[in-house]
Design a protein around this motif. Structure first.
Motif, mmCIF file in Angstrom:
data_model
loop_
_atom_site.group_PDB
_atom_site.id
_atom_site.type_symbol
_atom_site.label_atom_id
_atom_site.label_comp_id
_atom_site.label_asym_id
_atom_site.label_seq_id
_atom_site.Cartn_x
_atom_site.Cartn_y
_atom_site.Cartn_z
ATOM 1 N N HIS A 119 44.079 46.786 34.364
ATOM 2 C CA HIS A 119 45.172 46.449 35.276
ATOM 3 C C HIS A 119 44.638 45.720 36.508
ATOM 4 C CE1 HIS A 119 48.497 47.375 38.188
ATOM 5 N NE2 HIS A 119 49.160 46.846 37.179
ATOM 6 N N ALA A 120 43.486 46.178 37.031
ATOM 7 C CA ALA A 120 42.892 45.576 38.235
ATOM 8 C C ALA A 120 42.539 44.110 38.038
ATOM 9 C CB ALA A 120 41.644 46.362 38.653
ATOM 10 N N VAL A 121 42.244 43.730 36.803
ATOM 11 C CA VAL A 121 41.822 42.350 36.530
ATOM 12 C C VAL A 121 42.944 41.509 35.916
ATOM 13 C CG1 VAL A 121 40.879 42.669 34.199
ATOM 14 C CG2 VAL A 121 39.804 41.034 35.734
ATOM 15 N N THR A 122 44.093 42.123 35.661
ATOM 16 C CA THR A 122 45.190 41.377 35.032
ATOM 17 C C THR A 122 46.438 41.401 35.909
ATOM 18 O OG1 THR A 122 45.773 43.323 33.693
ATOM 19 C CG2 THR A 122 44.328 41.664 32.661
ATOM 20 N N ARG A 123 47.278 42.386 35.757
ATOM 21 C CA ARG A 123 48.598 42.401 36.392
ATOM 22 C C ARG A 123 48.634 42.966 37.802
ATOM 23 N NH1 ARG A 123 48.901 45.099 31.837
ATOM 24 N NH2 ARG A 123 49.644 46.933 32.918
ATOM 25 N N ALA A 124 47.610 43.641 38.252
ATOM 26 C CA ALA A 124 47.668 44.352 39.533
ATOM 27 C C ALA A 124 47.950 43.423 40.711
ATOM 28 C CB ALA A 124 46.373 45.133 39.771
ATOM 29 N N ALA A 125 47.352 42.252 40.735
ATOM 30 C CA ALA A 125 47.600 41.336 41.858
ATOM 31 C C ALA A 125 49.054 40.869 41.862
ATOM 32 C CB ALA A 125 46.655 40.146 41.798
ATOM 33 N N TYR A 126 49.604 40.577 40.682
ATOM 34 C CA TYR A 126 51.018 40.209 40.602
ATOM 35 C C TYR A 126 51.889 41.354 41.132
ATOM 36 C CZ TYR A 126 49.930 36.248 37.505
ATOM 37 O OH TYR A 126 49.451 35.083 36.973
ATOM 38 N N ASP A 127 51.587 42.573 40.681
ATOM 39 C CA ASP A 127 52.367 43.733 41.116
ATOM 40 C C ASP A 127 52.262 43.917 42.623
ATOM 41 O OD1 ASP A 127 52.986 44.191 38.447
ATOM 42 O OD2 ASP A 127 51.491 45.793 38.214
ATOM 43 N N TYR A 128 51.059 43.818 43.146
ATOM 44 C CA TYR A 128 50.828 44.007 44.580
ATOM 45 C C TYR A 128 51.617 42.994 45.410
ATOM 46 C CZ TYR A 128 48.373 43.789 49.053
ATOM 47 O OH TYR A 128 48.078 43.750 50.384
ATOM 48 N N LEU A 129 51.649 41.743 44.952
ATOM 49 C CA LEU A 129 52.347 40.688 45.679
ATOM 50 C C LEU A 129 53.837 40.616 45.365
ATOM 51 C CD1 LEU A 129 49.640 37.902 45.325
ATOM 52 C CD2 LEU A 129 50.201 39.227 47.391
ATOM 53 N N GLY A 130 54.278 41.408 44.382
ATOM 54 C CA GLY A 130 55.684 41.393 44.014
ATOM 55 C C GLY A 130 56.085 40.136 43.258
ATOM 56 N N VAL A 131 55.145 39.562 42.534
ATOM 57 C CA VAL A 131 55.386 38.338 41.771
ATOM 58 C C VAL A 131 55.676 38.716 40.315
ATOM 59 C CG1 VAL A 131 54.348 36.179 40.945
ATOM 60 C CG2 VAL A 131 53.901 36.978 43.276
ATOM 61 N N ALA A 132 56.763 38.203 39.779
ATOM 62 C CA ALA A 132 57.106 38.470 38.376
ATOM 63 C C ALA A 132 56.016 37.917 37.464
ATOM 64 C CB ALA A 132 58.446 37.834 38.032
ATOM 65 N N HIS A 133 55.726 38.662 36.401
ATOM 66 C CA HIS A 133 54.698 38.209 35.461
ATOM 67 C C HIS A 133 55.109 38.479 34.019
ATOM 68 C CE1 HIS A 133 53.445 42.422 35.120
ATOM 69 N NE2 HIS A 133 53.469 42.460 36.438
ATOM 70 N N ASP A 134 56.388 38.568 33.800
ATOM 71 C CA ASP A 134 56.902 38.792 32.460
ATOM 72 C C ASP A 134 56.999 37.473 31.706
ATOM 73 O OD1 ASP A 134 57.235 41.453 33.122
ATOM 74 O OD2 ASP A 134 59.304 41.160 33.772
ATOM 75 N N PHE A 135 56.985 37.568 30.398
ATOM 76 C CA PHE A 135 57.271 36.401 29.578
ATOM 77 C C PHE A 135 58.786 36.241 29.546
ATOM 78 C CE2 PHE A 135 53.126 37.599 27.747
ATOM 79 C CZ PHE A 135 52.475 36.392 27.907
ATOM 80 N N ALA A 136 59.258 35.141 30.122
ATOM 81 C CA ALA A 136 60.691 34.905 30.193
ATOM 82 C C ALA A 136 60.952 33.408 30.140
ATOM 83 C CB ALA A 136 61.262 35.489 31.474
ATOM 84 N N PRO A 137 62.081 33.002 29.584
ATOM 85 C CA PRO A 137 62.400 31.573 29.561
ATOM 86 C C PRO A 137 62.350 30.976 30.958
ATOM 87 C CG PRO A 137 63.961 32.811 28.223
ATOM 88 C CD PRO A 137 63.123 33.817 28.968
ATOM 89 N N GLY A 138 61.668 29.860 31.078
ATOM 90 C CA GLY A 138 61.555 29.160 32.348
ATOM 91 C C GLY A 138 60.432 29.643 33.248
ATOM 92 N N ALA A 139 59.814 30.767 32.901
ATOM 93 C CA ALA A 139 58.704 31.280 33.709
ATOM 94 C C ALA A 139 57.441 30.489 33.401
ATOM 95 C CB ALA A 139 58.471 32.758 33.417
ATOM 96 N N THR A 140 56.558 30.395 34.386
ATOM 97 C CA THR A 140 55.273 29.728 34.184
ATOM 98 C C THR A 140 54.451 30.528 33.187
ATOM 99 O OG1 THR A 140 55.312 28.908 36.438
ATOM 100 C CG2 THR A 140 53.195 28.910 35.347
ATOM 101 N N ALA A 141 53.884 29.845 32.209
ATOM 102 C CA ALA A 141 53.083 30.508 31.186
ATOM 103 C C ALA A 141 51.637 30.618 31.646
ATOM 104 C CB ALA A 141 53.160 29.732 29.870
#
Length: 172
Positions: A119-141
């Motif tokens: 988590h510390a090397v993948t999603r944690a920074a997104y979570d900490y900053l409140g940035v969405a990181h889901d796979f969703a139409p129109g989201a940056t891949a």
């Protein structure tokens, strides 16, 4: 954000309510509940500290001090995880670009669970900053593909097969 490797820098930083502490080798177990409660981030940069120890020499006063700090991190990482503190993997120039997984592996070696290190090397920074990181139409891949399951084998992150950044293949 506060950058400190010195024991004296921790208490004033924590008491002032900082949002993040980079290095923080001398955080104490008493500091962790407050950090966790306000979702402050801790970026230990262990490989950076160990690099400086190597540069200074393990027997130098600075080398000995930083080694004590690394040992302190070993003692408090499990408590940080138990409290739900945000631990991020960062390199602070000690690790070549693209190799932050080495820091996650070192965090695991010092007592963070595999899941928390991943988590510390993948999603944690997104979570900490409140940035969405889901796979969703129109989201940056942004995605990294590896050969093995990183929840079982964290080392697989060292050899990515395909990396997609902002929708463009940059490796693979």
């Amino acid at each position: 954000a506060v950058h400190t490797m010195a024991p004296e820098g921790i208490r004033p930083a924590v008491d002032s309510g900082v949002d993040s502490i980079e290095h923080g080798l001398f955080l104490s177990a008493d500091d962790l509940p407050g950090l966790a409660a306000r979702n402050a981030a801790w970026v230990p940069t262990i490989l950076g500290a160990e690099s400086i120890i190597g540069f200074l020499g393990a027997e130098s006063s600075g080398g000995k001090l930083l080694a004590q700090g690394v040992e302190n991190v070993r003692e408090i990482l499990p408590e940080a995880e138990r409290l739900g503190a945000t631990v991020l993997a960062g390199t602070d120039l000690a690790v070549p670009h693209g190799k932050v997984a080495l820091e996650a592996i070192r965090l695991r070696d010092l007592g963070l669970s595999k899941a928390a290190a991943l988590h510390a090397v993948t999603r944690a920074a997104y979570d900490y900053l409140g940035v969405a990181h889901d796979f969703a139409p129109g989201a940056t891949a942004d995605v990294v593909f590896v050969r093995d399951d990183p929840t079982e084998n964290l080392e697989t992150l060292l050899d990515p097969v395909v990396i997609v950044r902002s929708g463009r293949i940059v490796l693979g």
